[in-house]
Write an enzyme that holds these catalytic residues in place. Structure first.
Site, PDB file in Angstrom:
ATOM      1  N   ASP A 202       9.042 -35.104   3.190  1.00 51.16           N
ATOM      2  CA  ASP A 202       9.658 -34.929   1.884  1.00 51.16           C
ATOM      3  C   ASP A 202      10.724 -36.004   1.745  1.00 51.16           C
ATOM      4  O   ASP A 202      11.457 -36.284   2.706  1.00 51.16           O
ATOM      5  CB  ASP A 202      10.273 -33.528   1.763  1.00 51.16           C
ATOM      6  CG  ASP A 202      10.501 -33.152   0.305  1.00 51.16           C
ATOM      7  OD1 ASP A 202       9.610 -33.427  -0.529  1.00 51.16           O
ATOM      8  OD2 ASP A 202      11.573 -32.612  -0.018  1.00 51.16           O
ATOM      9  N   SER A 203      10.774 -36.619   0.577  1.00 51.02           N
ATOM     10  CA  SER A 203      11.723 -37.716   0.408  1.00 51.02           C
ATOM     11  C   SER A 203      12.271 -37.695  -0.999  1.00 51.02           C
ATOM     12  O   SER A 203      11.745 -37.004  -1.881  1.00 51.02           O
ATOM     13  CB  SER A 203      11.034 -39.053   0.700  1.00 51.02           C
ATOM     14  OG  SER A 203       9.772 -39.108   0.066  1.00 51.02           O
TER      15      SER A 203
ATOM     16  N   GLY B 203       0.758 -44.122  -0.885  1.00 49.41           N
ATOM     17  CA  GLY B 203       1.785 -45.096  -0.490  1.00 49.41           C
ATOM     18  C   GLY B 203       2.507 -44.665   0.770  1.00 49.41           C
ATOM     19  O   GLY B 203       2.673 -45.436   1.724  1.00 49.41           O
ATOM     20  N   LYS B 204       2.909 -43.391   0.783  1.00 46.63           N
ATOM     21  CA  LYS B 204       3.564 -42.842   1.988  1.00 46.63           C
ATOM     22  C   LYS B 204       2.636 -42.963   3.193  1.00 46.63           C
ATOM     23  O   LYS B 204       3.042 -43.373   4.281  1.00 46.63           O
ATOM     24  CB  LYS B 204       3.829 -41.338   1.817  1.00 46.63           C
ATOM     25  CG  LYS B 204       4.982 -40.933   0.980  1.00 46.63           C
ATOM     26  CD  LYS B 204       5.089 -39.397   1.093  1.00 46.63           C
ATOM     27  CE  LYS B 204       6.184 -38.810   0.295  1.00 46.63           C
ATOM     28  NZ  LYS B 204       6.306 -37.351   0.480  1.00 46.63           N
TER      29      LYS B 204
ATOM     30  N   HIS C 140      14.098 -45.656   4.542  1.00 48.06           N
ATOM     31  CA  HIS C 140      14.290 -44.276   4.988  1.00 48.06           C
ATOM     32  C   HIS C 140      13.066 -43.803   5.784  1.00 48.06           C
ATOM     33  O   HIS C 140      13.176 -43.255   6.859  1.00 48.06           O
ATOM     34  CB  HIS C 140      14.521 -43.403   3.745  1.00 48.06           C
ATOM     35  CG  HIS C 140      13.516 -43.604   2.642  1.00 48.06           C
ATOM     36  ND1 HIS C 140      13.170 -44.843   2.166  1.00 48.06           N
ATOM     37  CD2 HIS C 140      12.745 -42.712   1.943  1.00 48.06           C
ATOM     38  CE1 HIS C 140      12.257 -44.711   1.220  1.00 48.06           C
ATOM     39  NE2 HIS C 140      11.983 -43.427   1.072  1.00 48.06           N
ATOM     40  N   ARG C 141      11.873 -44.065   5.232  1.00 44.35           N
ATOM     41  CA  ARG C 141      10.648 -43.589   5.892  1.00 44.35           C
ATOM     42  C   ARG C 141      10.399 -44.373   7.178  1.00 44.35           C
ATOM     43  O   ARG C 141       9.983 -43.817   8.188  1.00 44.35           O
ATOM     44  CB  ARG C 141       9.456 -43.724   4.931  1.00 44.35           C
ATOM     45  CG  ARG C 141       8.149 -43.156   5.448  1.00 44.35           C
ATOM     46  CD  ARG C 141       7.143 -42.981   4.345  1.00 44.35           C
ATOM     47  NE  ARG C 141       7.646 -42.142   3.278  1.00 44.35           N
ATOM     48  CZ  ARG C 141       8.113 -42.631   2.107  1.00 44.35           C
ATOM     49  NH1 ARG C 141       8.081 -43.914   1.839  1.00 44.35           N
ATOM     50  NH2 ARG C 141       8.595 -41.797   1.208  1.00 44.35           N
TER      51      ARG C 141
ATOM     52  N   SER D  64      -0.211 -36.057  -0.672  1.00 48.69           N
ATOM     53  CA  SER D  64      -1.047 -36.518  -1.786  1.00 48.69           C
ATOM     54  C   SER D  64      -0.730 -37.978  -2.105  1.00 48.69           C
ATOM     55  O   SER D  64      -1.341 -38.568  -2.973  1.00 48.69           O
ATOM     56  CB  SER D  64      -0.738 -35.662  -3.023  1.00 48.69           C
ATOM     57  OG  SER D  64       0.641 -35.798  -3.333  1.00 48.69           O
ATOM     58  N   ASN D  65       0.267 -38.530  -1.403  1.00 52.28           N
ATOM     59  CA  ASN D  65       0.814 -39.846  -1.758  1.00 52.28           C
ATOM     60  C   ASN D  65       0.263 -40.937  -0.830  1.00 52.28           C
ATOM     61  O   ASN D  65       0.642 -41.019   0.341  1.00 52.28           O
ATOM     62  CB  ASN D  65       2.346 -39.742  -1.674  1.00 52.28           C
ATOM     63  CG  ASN D  65       3.040 -40.989  -2.156  1.00 52.28           C
ATOM     64  OD1 ASN D  65       2.578 -42.102  -1.909  1.00 52.28           O
ATOM     65  ND2 ASN D  65       4.150 -40.804  -2.834  1.00 52.28           N
TER      66      ASN D  65
ATOM     67  N   ASP E 166      10.205 -47.895  -6.088  1.00 51.95           N
ATOM     68  CA  ASP E 166      10.355 -49.165  -5.356  1.00 51.95           C
ATOM     69  C   ASP E 166      10.844 -50.339  -6.218  1.00 51.95           C
ATOM     70  O   ASP E 166      11.644 -51.139  -5.748  1.00 51.95           O
ATOM     71  CB  ASP E 166       9.036 -49.543  -4.658  1.00 51.95           C
ATOM     72  CG  ASP E 166       8.833 -48.780  -3.365  1.00 51.95           C
ATOM     73  OD1 ASP E 166       9.801 -48.160  -2.870  1.00 51.95           O
ATOM     74  OD2 ASP E 166       7.706 -48.799  -2.827  1.00 51.95           O
TER      75      ASP E 166
HETATM   76  P1  ITT Z   1       3.639 -35.356  -1.065  1.00 54.77           P
HETATM   77  O1  ITT Z   1       2.249 -34.902  -1.357  1.00 54.77           O
HETATM   78  O2  ITT Z   1       3.804 -35.965   0.299  1.00 54.77           O
HETATM   79  O3  ITT Z   1       4.696 -34.289  -1.344  1.00 54.77           O
HETATM   80  P2  ITT Z   1       4.994 -36.754  -3.226  1.00 54.77           P
HETATM   81  O4  ITT Z   1       4.821 -38.100  -3.868  1.00 54.77           O
HETATM   82  O5  ITT Z   1       4.971 -35.545  -4.135  1.00 54.77           O
HETATM   83  O6  ITT Z   1       3.902 -36.597  -2.082  1.00 54.77           O
HETATM   84  P3  ITT Z   1       7.697 -36.064  -2.483  1.00 54.77           P
HETATM   85  O7  ITT Z   1       7.539 -34.649  -2.934  1.00 54.77           O
HETATM   86  O8  ITT Z   1       8.356 -36.312  -1.176  1.00 54.77           O
HETATM   87  O9  ITT Z   1       6.296 -36.809  -2.385  1.00 54.77           O
HETATM   88  O10 ITT Z   1       8.401 -36.850  -3.652  1.00 54.77           O
HETATM   89  C1  ITT Z   1       9.233 -37.892  -3.431  1.00 54.77           C
HETATM   90  C2  ITT Z   1       9.214 -38.810  -4.636  1.00 54.77           C
HETATM   91  O11 ITT Z   1      10.322 -39.715  -4.471  1.00 54.77           O
HETATM   92  C3  ITT Z   1       7.959 -39.685  -4.672  1.00 54.77           C
HETATM   93  O12 ITT Z   1       6.960 -39.158  -5.500  1.00 54.77           O
HETATM   94  C4  ITT Z   1       8.508 -41.000  -5.240  1.00 54.77           C
HETATM   95  O13 ITT Z   1       8.542 -40.956  -6.643  1.00 54.77           O
HETATM   96  C5  ITT Z   1       9.929 -41.028  -4.708  1.00 54.77           C
HETATM   97  N1  ITT Z   1       9.965 -41.763  -3.435  1.00 54.77           N
HETATM   98  C6  ITT Z   1      10.037 -41.260  -2.183  1.00 54.77           C
HETATM   99  N2  ITT Z   1       9.992 -42.240  -1.264  1.00 54.77           N
HETATM  100  C7  ITT Z   1       9.887 -43.388  -1.962  1.00 54.77           C
HETATM  101  C8  ITT Z   1       9.767 -44.726  -1.596  1.00 54.77           C
HETATM  102  O14 ITT Z   1       9.706 -45.113  -0.329  1.00 54.77           O
HETATM  103  N3  ITT Z   1       9.676 -45.633  -2.563  1.00 54.77           N
HETATM  104  C9  ITT Z   1       9.709 -45.278  -3.862  1.00 54.77           C
HETATM  105  N4  ITT Z   1       9.808 -44.032  -4.304  1.00 54.77           N
HETATM  106  C10 ITT Z   1       9.887 -43.082  -3.367  1.00 54.77           C
END
Ligand code: ITT
Length: 183
Positions: free
Chosen positions: A63-64, A11-12, A168-169, A8-9, A143
């Site tokens: 997942d992060s 940015g990712k 990390h990503r 759903s993200n 970030d």
């Molecule tokens: P999904 O639909 O992919 O699950 P999500 O945003 O809910 O999207 P996560 O469950 O992996 O993703 O949540 C990880 C959270 O950690 C994410 O919402 C950010 O707030 C933070 N995060 C992870 N990677 C980050 C990054 O590269 N920069 C900043 N914040 C990050």
């Protein structure tokens, strides 16, 4: 190769797409259960198992989380919830007066080839520090308050490409890319 990134993200998605430049990466906002556990690997394996639609040839999920040393790894697997509830400013408030600013961002990618059923996981870790104040306006999530080791800029002060070179990503996706090239 077409790869469906179930997230759903945005940015990712943008970061992953930038590295997997020889693939056609498509964002799918389907949603899947994220179990309560301290292990990113368990979250990913459970998530992959619950995605039973095999009509998409190749899928990835990620997942992060941000693991802060002074808080024994919190918010970690709860990062999405903590970001939505107290955000970066809330973390900075909790860290007021704390000298140890060390933290780690972790990323775990799960890949499944729905043709043969193969599953593979790829991990990326980025050590760094929580800044004293938020800086920058690129990227997403935490970030603006995370400075990776080897830089004096926050992720939010970097271009997407620069962030990917440290993050990390960036690390987990480059492992996935190598794996796909060898197949
Ligand atoms: P999904 O639909 O992919 O699950 P999500 O945003 O809910 O999207 P996560 O469950 O992996 O993703 O949540 C990880 C959270 O950690 C994410 O919402 C950010 O707030 C933070 N995060 C992870 N990677 C980050 C990054 O590269 N920069 C900043 N914040 C990050």
């Amino acid at each position: 190769m077409k790869i469906y990134f179930i997230t759903s993200n945005k940015g990712k998605f943008e970061e992953v797409k930038d590295i997997l430049d020889s693939c056609d990466v498509v964002q799918k906002k389907i949603g899947y259960p994220e179990i309560q556990t301290s292990s990113l690997e368990e979250v990913i394996l459970f998530g992959l198992d619950s995605l039973t639609d095999t009509s998409m040839g190749h899928i990835i999920i990620e997942d992060s989380g941000l693991f802060i040393d002074a808080f024994q790894g919190f918010p970690g697997v709860y990062s999405a919830y903590v970001f939505q509830s107290i955000g970066s400013c809330g973390i900075l408030k909790l860290m007021e007066g704390i000298i140890d600013r060390q933290a780690v961002f972790r990323s775990m990618i799960g890949y499944r080839d729905n043709g043969c059923g193969d599953v593979a996981l790829f991990e990326g870790v980025c050590k760094g520090f929580i800044s004293e104040i938020p800086k920058g306006n690129t990227g997403f999530g935490f970030d603006p308050i995370f400075i990776p080791q080897g830089s004096n800029l926050t992720f939010a002060q970097m271009t997407k490409r620069k962030k990917n070179s440290y993050s990390h990503r960036g690390k987990s996706v480059r492992k996935l890319k190598k794996f796909l090239e060898r197949r």
